[in-house]
Design an enzyme around this catalytic site. Sequence first.
Site, PDB file in Angstrom:
ATOM      1  N   SER A 244       0.808  -1.104   0.475  1.00  0.00           N
ATOM      2  CA  SER A 244       0.314  -0.344   0.043  1.00  0.00           C
ATOM      3  C   SER A 244       1.091   0.844   0.260  1.00  0.00           C
ATOM      4  O   SER A 244       2.098   1.049   0.557  1.00  0.00           O
ATOM      5  CB  SER A 244      -0.418   0.003   1.478  1.00  0.00           C
ATOM      6  OG  SER A 244      -1.861   1.034   1.503  1.00  0.00           O
TER       7      SER A 244
ATOM      8  N   TYR B 232      -1.812  -1.745  10.229  1.00  0.00           N
ATOM      9  CA  TYR B 232      -2.587  -1.802   8.639  1.00  0.00           C
ATOM     10  C   TYR B 232      -0.453  -0.918   8.161  1.00  0.00           C
ATOM     11  O   TYR B 232       0.483  -1.495   7.030  1.00  0.00           O
ATOM     12  CB  TYR B 232      -3.202  -1.581   8.529  1.00  0.00           C
ATOM     13  CG  TYR B 232      -3.756  -1.468   7.033  1.00  0.00           C
ATOM     14  CD1 TYR B 232      -4.127  -2.218   6.127  1.00  0.00           C
ATOM     15  CD2 TYR B 232      -3.517  -0.538   6.437  1.00  0.00           C
ATOM     16  CE1 TYR B 232      -4.331  -2.655   4.668  1.00  0.00           C
ATOM     17  CE2 TYR B 232      -3.280  -0.485   4.618  1.00  0.00           C
ATOM     18  CZ  TYR B 232      -4.047  -1.921   3.933  1.00  0.00           C
ATOM     19  OH  TYR B 232      -4.165  -1.612   3.018  1.00  0.00           O
TER      20      TYR B 232
END
Length: 261
Positions: A147, A161
């Site tokens: 990401s 995350y």
Amino acid sequence: MPGRLTGKVALITGAGSGIGLEASILFAKEGAQVVAADINEQSGQATVKKIHDLVGPKSAVFVRVDVAKESDIANAVKVAETEYGKLNIVFNNAGIMHPADDDAINTEEKIWDLTMQINVKGVWWGCKHAIPALRRAGGGSIINTASFVALRGAATPQLAYTSSKGAVLAMTRELSVIHARENIRVNALCPGPIRTPLLMDFLNTEEKKQRRLIHVPMGRFGEAIEQAYAVLFLASDESSFITGTDFLVDGGLTAAYVTPE
Ligand code: NAD
């Protein structure tokens, strides 16, 4: 006209929704035989049905996989080799962003562990079991979904995350070097904010959406299909000299200092 993946067999995790769903359909349209893996049996089966309707019944098969379980991943690789005779491409894409993920003080250990179990260990299991199969096929391409948050800090905390995606980048880089001379390429996909259930469930008010969009020069969320096209390139032989990259598909987010009015 041969497709860009004609003759290739691909395993895609998280195939039931968002980026994995679009990549599964696109890969099959481009000639790949797809092993569509997801923990959610209903949505994974629905992906396969869509592919069967669009491309034909031999183009995809569903396997229920929890990427956090080694035996599930090992089985998915086995299915690829028994159903289609080999494995050429692995898209380790399944991941979660837990609603209770928070900052260093407020994130509970169980949320941290669950996130790492799926987002990091799941990618490792995917690589561990795919690499021997790719060797048997004479090489191949692995794409791991990281990401943009692995490259830029955010004031909206989701510490587990973010940390998990940083680990995916580091893991991908090292694997790319170790396996480079075996004709195995390993790249990381770094999506920007994408309009999929994962992010839209998190940014569940207009105010939260706008707070995020300020930082995207293009002024909109990306679409899952825009990620799928990048993954198709990394999966295909068109990217034959590309390995070890943090492949950003982010609408310019990580390039921006100030965005247009
Ligand atoms: P999504 O929620 O739409 O789809 C994720 C899929 O993964 C679902 O079908 C889900 O059932 C499956 N899944 C979840 N846990 C699993 C497990 N343990 N085993 C197998 N399958 C599992 O999400 P998405 O937006 O398409 O995200 C795909 C990947 O892209 C994730 O790794 C995510 O972190 C990453 N990503 C997304 C964005 C974004 O803005 N949407 C941005 C950057 C990175």
